[in-house]
Design a protein around this motif. Sequence first.
Motif, mmCIF file in Angstrom:
data_model
loop_
_atom_site.group_PDB
_atom_site.id
_atom_site.type_symbol
_atom_site.label_atom_id
_atom_site.label_comp_id
_atom_site.label_asym_id
_atom_site.label_seq_id
_atom_site.Cartn_x
_atom_site.Cartn_y
_atom_site.Cartn_z
ATOM 1 N N LEU A 124 86.927 2.688 55.495
ATOM 2 C CA LEU A 124 87.404 3.225 54.253
ATOM 3 C C LEU A 124 88.467 2.795 53.832
ATOM 4 N N SER A 175 87.202 5.733 48.601
ATOM 5 C CA SER A 175 87.230 7.246 48.147
ATOM 6 C C SER A 175 87.163 7.674 46.600
ATOM 7 N N ILE A 198 84.791 13.175 46.932
ATOM 8 C CA ILE A 198 85.559 14.150 47.487
ATOM 9 C C ILE A 198 84.870 15.563 47.626
ATOM 10 N N HIS A 258 86.680 18.203 52.283
ATOM 11 C CA HIS A 258 87.766 17.190 52.515
ATOM 12 C C HIS A 258 88.974 17.642 52.084
ATOM 13 N N LEU A 261 92.693 10.337 52.149
ATOM 14 C CA LEU A 261 92.009 9.627 52.871
ATOM 15 C C LEU A 261 91.866 9.760 54.457
ATOM 16 N N GLN A 309 89.322 12.384 54.985
ATOM 17 C CA GLN A 309 87.813 11.737 54.788
ATOM 18 C C GLN A 309 87.466 10.945 55.854
#
Length: 126
Positions: free
Chosen positions: A4, A37, A73, A77, A96, A99
């Motif tokens: 990510l 994201s 999202i 989350h 972030l 996630q």
Amino acid sequence: MRLLVDSHVALWWLAGHEALGENCREALAGADQVLFSAATPWELAIKRASGKIGFPDGLVAELTDSGFEELPIRAEHGLHAADLPPHHADPFDRMLVAQAQMEALDLVTADRSLGAYDVGLVDARV
């Protein structure tokens, strides 16, 4: 490896910026999956509107054309981000981390303060 990318890493990748380290470039190029994201275009658009940064229109299309996949999202989350320890105040970075933790992703970032969280990190500058 599933990665990510932090917002600055997404911009550095697209711009071919020298701040993005060679090991990081190789990790991104060789990853099984690279995600960004939904918070990334949101954060960057806010910064662009305030005059802090600039980037061309079509950011999401450029990221997907580069092989990056959007990570939506979910409500879970958001709840997880709110429960994180207060190591970092930035809500976008907290999202972030949440996630990455929930989706079993390593976070690619130059922000060393995110190392305070229980999350795998790839140093973007190396």
